[in-house]
Design an enzyme around this catalytic site. Structure first.
Site, PDB file in Angstrom:
ATOM      1  N   ASN A   1      -1.994   0.055   6.945  1.00 33.88           N
ATOM      2  CA  ASN A   1      -1.411  -1.166   7.393  1.00 33.88           C
ATOM      3  C   ASN A   1      -0.415  -1.956   6.436  1.00 33.88           C
ATOM      4  OD1 ASN A   1      -3.514  -2.133   5.637  1.00 33.88           O
ATOM      5  ND2 ASN A   1      -4.507  -2.909   7.511  1.00 33.88           N
TER       6      ASN A   1
ATOM      7  N   LYS B   1       0.758  -1.177   0.031  1.00 35.53           N
ATOM      8  CA  LYS B   1      -0.085  -0.073   0.008  1.00 35.53           C
ATOM      9  C   LYS B   1       0.866   1.322  -0.119  1.00 35.53           C
ATOM     10  CE  LYS B   1      -3.712  -2.330   2.260  1.00 35.53           C
ATOM     11  NZ  LYS B   1      -5.014  -2.068   3.254  1.00 35.53           N
TER      12      LYS B   1
ATOM     13  N   THR C   1      -5.102  -7.493  10.663  1.00 37.31           N
ATOM     14  CA  THR C   1      -5.601  -5.983   9.926  1.00 37.31           C
ATOM     15  C   THR C   1      -5.071  -4.783  10.935  1.00 37.31           C
ATOM     16  OG1 THR C   1      -7.604  -7.031   9.162  1.00 37.31           O
ATOM     17  CG2 THR C   1      -7.729  -4.752   9.188  1.00 37.31           C
TER      18      THR C   1
ATOM     19  N   HIS D   1      -1.965  -5.504   1.369  1.00 37.58           N
ATOM     20  CA  HIS D   1      -3.313  -6.129   1.238  1.00 37.58           C
ATOM     21  C   HIS D   1      -3.054  -7.687   0.695  1.00 37.58           C
ATOM     22  CE1 HIS D   1      -7.374  -7.089  -0.192  1.00 37.58           C
ATOM     23  NE2 HIS D   1      -6.473  -7.770  -1.582  1.00 37.58           N
TER      24      HIS D   1
ATOM     25  N   GLU E   1      -9.262 -10.837  -7.881  1.00 37.92           N
ATOM     26  CA  GLU E   1      -8.429  -9.573  -7.438  1.00 37.92           C
ATOM     27  C   GLU E   1      -7.106  -9.546  -8.561  1.00 37.92           C
ATOM     28  OE1 GLU E   1      -9.516  -8.857  -2.861  1.00 37.92           O
ATOM     29  OE2 GLU E   1      -7.402  -9.656  -3.568  1.00 37.92           O
TER      30      GLU E   1
ATOM     31  N   ARG F   1       2.731  -6.448   9.289  1.00 40.72           N
ATOM     32  CA  ARG F   1       2.121  -5.523   9.614  1.00 40.72           C
ATOM     33  C   ARG F   1       2.530  -5.187  10.949  1.00 40.72           C
ATOM     34  NH1 ARG F   1      -3.891  -7.407   7.532  1.00 40.72           N
ATOM     35  NH2 ARG F   1      -4.144  -5.872   5.765  1.00 40.72           N
TER      36      ARG F   1
ATOM     37  N   ARG G   1      -1.748 -14.352   4.343  1.00 40.30           N
ATOM     38  CA  ARG G   1      -2.521 -13.607   5.379  1.00 40.30           C
ATOM     39  C   ARG G   1      -1.541 -13.949   6.768  1.00 40.30           C
ATOM     40  NH1 ARG G   1      -6.899 -10.500   4.387  1.00 40.30           N
ATOM     41  NH2 ARG G   1      -7.229 -10.538   6.428  1.00 40.30           N
TER      42      ARG G   1
ATOM     43  N   TYR H   1     -12.290  -2.152  -3.738  1.00 41.17           N
ATOM     44  CA  TYR H   1     -12.656  -2.241  -2.248  1.00 41.17           C
ATOM     45  C   TYR H   1     -14.216  -2.174  -2.420  1.00 41.17           C
ATOM     46  CZ  TYR H   1      -8.131  -2.085   0.156  1.00 41.17           C
ATOM     47  OH  TYR H   1      -6.914  -2.726   0.663  1.00 41.17           O
TER      48      TYR H   1
ATOM     49  N   PHE I   1     -15.213   3.469   7.047  1.00 40.41           N
ATOM     50  CA  PHE I   1     -14.393   3.832   6.697  1.00 40.41           C
ATOM     51  C   PHE I   1     -14.004   4.064   5.104  1.00 40.41           C
ATOM     52  CE2 PHE I   1     -13.936  -0.485   8.014  1.00 40.41           C
ATOM     53  CZ  PHE I   1     -13.467  -0.958   6.740  1.00 40.41           C
TER      54      PHE I   1
HETATM   55  P1  ADP Z   1      -7.877  -7.031   5.514  1.00 39.17           P
HETATM   56  O1  ADP Z   1      -7.140  -5.984   4.728  1.00 39.17           O
HETATM   57  O2  ADP Z   1      -6.826  -7.403   6.787  1.00 39.17           O
HETATM   58  O3  ADP Z   1      -8.374  -8.024   4.652  1.00 39.17           O
HETATM   59  P2  ADP Z   1     -10.442  -5.615   5.512  1.00 39.17           P
HETATM   60  O4  ADP Z   1     -10.862  -6.531   4.283  1.00 39.17           O
HETATM   61  O5  ADP Z   1     -11.309  -5.850   6.819  1.00 39.17           O
HETATM   62  O6  ADP Z   1      -8.845  -6.158   6.468  1.00 39.17           O
HETATM   63  O7  ADP Z   1     -10.467  -3.984   5.475  1.00 39.17           O
HETATM   64  C1  ADP Z   1      -9.746  -3.739   4.338  1.00 39.17           C
HETATM   65  C2  ADP Z   1      -9.034  -2.405   4.686  1.00 39.17           C
HETATM   66  O8  ADP Z   1      -9.718  -1.482   5.171  1.00 39.17           O
HETATM   67  C3  ADP Z   1      -7.639  -2.825   5.614  1.00 39.17           C
HETATM   68  O9  ADP Z   1      -6.759  -3.406   5.381  1.00 39.17           O
HETATM   69  C4  ADP Z   1      -7.414  -1.369   6.265  1.00 39.17           C
HETATM   70  O10 ADP Z   1      -6.639  -0.872   5.251  1.00 39.17           O
HETATM   71  C5  ADP Z   1      -8.853  -0.767   6.081  1.00 39.17           C
HETATM   72  N1  ADP Z   1      -9.697  -0.778   7.391  1.00 39.17           N
HETATM   73  C6  ADP Z   1     -10.144  -1.970   7.890  1.00 39.17           C
HETATM   74  N2  ADP Z   1     -10.849  -1.524   9.041  1.00 39.17           N
HETATM   75  C7  ADP Z   1     -10.851  -0.423   9.256  1.00 39.17           C
HETATM   76  C8  ADP Z   1     -11.044   0.546  10.393  1.00 39.17           C
HETATM   77  N3  ADP Z   1     -11.801  -0.001  11.416  1.00 39.17           N
HETATM   78  N4  ADP Z   1     -10.718   1.947  10.210  1.00 39.17           N
HETATM   79  C9  ADP Z   1     -10.358   2.327   9.129  1.00 39.17           C
HETATM   80  N5  ADP Z   1      -9.431   1.373   8.066  1.00 39.17           N
HETATM   81  C10 ADP Z   1      -9.892   0.189   8.347  1.00 39.17           C
HETATM   82 MG    MG Z   2      -9.865  -7.935   3.374  1.00 37.76          MG
END
Ligand code: ADP
Ligand code: MG
Length: 142
Positions: A114, A11, A93, A117, A128, A104, A87, A51, A59
């Protein structure tokens, strides 16, 4: 175990922190071989499309703004059990919850910024990878 492909994104925060090389080296050490790589600066439309499943989350707007603020590195990674392995190497996350030594835990500054992805299922991995790569841009190593 089966050979799988998964999508990884370094990212904008990871690119800004100059840890592209460290992250790719870690994937290679963990048996996740890059079989497609490109750098892209996502447009708002491209980030929203990627997304789309999070469109209703509070968010979403901030996430799109973050993901479009600078270039990212998108990769197709290949290896045994690649979806789950990626993962595992990424960590949770929220970096506060991420296991020590995960990407992370090492590099992320918060739940949003973070650093990486990773696809969450084999089905989404295929979707994807297709979002960013045509068939002739991926070089399976088996
Ligand atoms: P992951 O990337 O671990 O699969 P998610 O798919 O739940 O997590 O979320 C996608 C992305 O959205 C996260 O990697 C992070 O950048 C952002 N994100 C997730 N939860 C939050 C939150 N509560 N507040 C702000 N950004 C968030
Ligand atoms: Mg995800």
């Amino acid at each position: 175990m089966a050979i799988e492909q998964t999508l990884s994104i370094i990212k904008p925060d990871g690119v800004e922190k100059n840890v592209i090389g460290k992250i790719i080296a870690r994937f290679e050490e963990e048996g996740l071989t890059p079989v497609g790589i490109r750098m892209v600066h996502l447009s708002q439309q491209e980030a929203e499309g990627f997304y789309a499943v999070h469109r209703e989350r509070p968010f979403f707007g901030e996430l799109v703004e973050f993901m479009t603020r600078g270039p990212v590195v998108v990769m197709a990674l290949e290896g045994d059990n690649a979806v789950a392995k990626n993962r595992e190497v990424m960590g949770a996350t929220n970096p506060d919850d991420a296991d020590e030594g995960t990407l992370r835990a090492l590099y992320a500054s918060g739940i949003e910024e973070n650093t990486v992805h990773g696809s969450d299922s084999l089905e989404n991995a295929a979707i994807e990878i297709k979002y960013f790569f045509s068939d002739i841009q991926v070089f399976p190593r088996g």
